[in-house]
Design a protein around this motif. Structure first.
Motif, short mmCIF file in Angstrom:
data_model
loop_
_atom_site.label_atom_id
_atom_site.label_comp_id
_atom_site.label_asym_id
_atom_site.label_seq_id
_atom_site.Cartn_x
_atom_site.Cartn_y
_atom_site.Cartn_z
N ASP A 1 8.73 23.86 -54.55
CA ASP A 1 7.87 23.38 -53.46
C ASP A 1 8.15 21.92 -53.11
OD1 ASP A 1 6.53 25.82 -53.23
OD2 ASP A 1 5.01 25.25 -54.71
N GLY A 2 9.06 21.29 -53.86
CA GLY A 2 9.43 19.91 -53.58
C GLY A 2 8.64 18.86 -54.33
N ASP A 3 7.78 19.27 -55.27
CA ASP A 3 7.02 18.30 -56.05
C ASP A 3 7.90 17.70 -57.14
OD1 ASP A 3 4.67 18.90 -54.59
OD2 ASP A 3 4.23 20.59 -55.93
N PRO A 4 7.96 16.37 -57.23
CA PRO A 4 8.81 15.74 -58.25
C PRO A 4 8.28 16.00 -59.66
CG PRO A 4 7.56 14.07 -57.06
CD PRO A 4 7.26 15.39 -56.41
N VAL A 5 9.22 16.21 -60.59
CA VAL A 5 8.87 16.44 -61.99
C VAL A 5 9.51 15.37 -62.86
CG1 VAL A 5 9.00 18.05 -63.94
CG2 VAL A 5 8.60 18.92 -61.62
N VAL A 6 10.83 15.22 -62.76
CA VAL A 6 11.54 14.25 -63.60
C VAL A 6 12.82 13.81 -62.90
CG1 VAL A 6 12.69 16.10 -64.92
CG2 VAL A 6 12.48 13.83 -65.94
N THR A 7 13.17 12.56 -63.11
CA THR A 7 14.46 12.03 -62.66
C THR A 7 15.28 11.73 -63.90
OG1 THR A 7 13.48 11.06 -60.69
CG2 THR A 7 15.64 10.21 -61.37
N ALA A 8 16.52 12.16 -63.88
CA ALA A 8 17.44 11.89 -64.99
C ALA A 8 18.58 11.03 -64.46
CB ALA A 8 17.99 13.19 -65.56
N TRP A 9 19.00 10.07 -65.28
CA TRP A 9 20.19 9.29 -64.98
C TRP A 9 21.20 9.58 -66.08
CZ3 TRP A 9 15.30 7.53 -64.11
CH2 TRP A 9 15.03 7.06 -62.81
N SER A 10 22.43 9.71 -65.68
CA SER A 10 23.49 10.06 -66.61
C SER A 10 24.76 9.29 -66.25
CB SER A 10 23.76 11.57 -66.53
OG SER A 10 24.72 11.97 -67.44
N ASP B 1 25.74 7.81 -71.26
CA ASP B 1 24.35 7.36 -71.24
C ASP B 1 23.49 8.46 -70.65
OD1 ASP B 1 22.19 5.54 -71.49
OD2 ASP B 1 22.48 4.77 -69.48
N GLN B 2 22.21 8.46 -71.03
CA GLN B 2 21.25 9.43 -70.50
C GLN B 2 19.86 8.84 -70.62
OE1 GLN B 2 22.07 12.89 -69.45
NE2 GLN B 2 20.16 12.40 -68.43
N ARG B 3 19.06 8.97 -69.55
CA ARG B 3 17.66 8.58 -69.63
C ARG B 3 16.87 9.41 -68.63
NH1 ARG B 3 16.57 4.32 -65.65
NH2 ARG B 3 18.56 3.76 -64.73
N PHE B 4 15.55 9.48 -68.88
CA PHE B 4 14.66 10.29 -68.06
C PHE B 4 13.44 9.47 -67.66
CE2 PHE B 4 16.75 13.12 -71.09
CZ PHE B 4 17.28 14.09 -70.26
N SER B 5 12.91 9.75 -66.47
CA SER B 5 11.66 9.18 -66.02
C SER B 5 10.81 10.34 -65.50
CB SER B 5 11.89 8.15 -64.91
OG SER B 5 10.66 7.66 -64.43
N TYR B 6 9.68 10.56 -66.17
CA TYR B 6 8.84 11.71 -65.87
C TYR B 6 7.70 11.40 -64.93
CZ TYR B 6 10.89 14.88 -69.23
OH TYR B 6 11.75 15.72 -69.86
N VAL B 7 7.44 12.32 -63.99
CA VAL B 7 6.21 12.33 -63.22
C VAL B 7 5.19 13.15 -64.01
CG1 VAL B 7 5.14 13.10 -61.05
CG2 VAL B 7 7.42 12.07 -61.03
N ARG B 8 5.67 14.25 -64.60
CA ARG B 8 4.85 15.11 -65.45
C ARG B 8 5.78 15.92 -66.35
NH1 ARG B 8 5.48 20.33 -64.34
NH2 ARG B 8 5.75 21.11 -62.22
N ARG C 1 22.32 10.18 -60.59
CA ARG C 1 20.86 10.31 -60.58
C ARG C 1 20.59 11.76 -60.21
NH1 ARG C 1 19.60 7.71 -56.33
NH2 ARG C 1 18.64 9.33 -55.07
N LEU C 2 19.81 12.43 -61.04
CA LEU C 2 19.52 13.85 -60.84
C LEU C 2 18.02 14.02 -60.67
CD1 LEU C 2 21.80 13.64 -63.51
CD2 LEU C 2 22.25 15.79 -62.34
N GLU C 3 17.61 14.45 -59.50
CA GLU C 3 16.19 14.60 -59.15
C GLU C 3 15.78 16.05 -59.37
OE1 GLU C 3 14.23 12.12 -58.18
OE2 GLU C 3 15.74 10.57 -57.79
N ILE C 4 14.87 16.27 -60.31
CA ILE C 4 14.38 17.61 -60.59
C ILE C 4 12.99 17.74 -59.97
CG2 ILE C 4 13.70 19.24 -62.39
CD1 ILE C 4 15.79 17.86 -64.20
N THR C 5 12.86 18.77 -59.13
CA THR C 5 11.60 19.04 -58.44
C THR C 5 11.25 20.51 -58.58
OG1 THR C 5 12.65 19.56 -56.32
CG2 THR C 5 12.07 17.25 -56.70
#
Length: 148
Positions: free
Chosen positions: A131-140, A88-95, A124-128
């Protein structure tokens, strides 16, 4: 080897920064057949309100795959990579991911299960930004058939 349930809840260190380049975005868009002008043309991306070309929605795989290798390459986890499939794979974007971004990824093991001859690892993979600003979270979810 049995799946090591003590890994549930574990967080791995951030990956080295990945600098997103226009050429990498274009190559990825070409590879998946994505034709949106905002993936190639800075003027088209700016017309949509972005500072530069944006990446297709699945581009974070370029960053999360190496981060996932921290888990799959760890022999103490007990996941048999040779028997593994991507479940499975899904993404949730901040930007959107934008050319020029410098991104890191922190991997969390959210859930481990073993049943009916299958081991599964939910990540859960947190991509920032660096500078630590969130961009996207991926679940796999990674699923492996247990050795008999």
């Amino acid at each position: 080897m049995a799946l090591n349930m003590a890994y549930e809840g574990r967080t791995f260190p951030p990956t080295e920064p990945y600098r997103v380049g226009r050429e990498k975005i274009r190559e990825f868009a070409d590879a998946i057949g994505a034709t949106d002008a905002a993936y190639r043309d800075p003027a088209a991306a700016r017309a949509l309100g972005h500072p530069d070309v944006i990446a297709p929605p699945t581009f974070p795989m370029v960053i999360t795959m190496p981060a996932s290798r921290l888990i799959t390459d760890d022999p103490d986890l007990g996941l048999d990579y040779g028997r593994m499939v991507h479940g499975d794979q899904r993404f949730s974007y901040v930007r959107p991911v934008v050319a020029g971004d410098e991104l890191t990824c922190v991997t969390h093991i959210e859930k481990l299960t073993s049943r009916a001859g299958l081991d599964s690892v939910s990540l859960r993979l947190e991509i920032t930004t660096t500078d630590g600003d969130p961009v996207v979270t991926a679940w796999s979810k990674l699923v492996a058939r247990q050795a008999v």
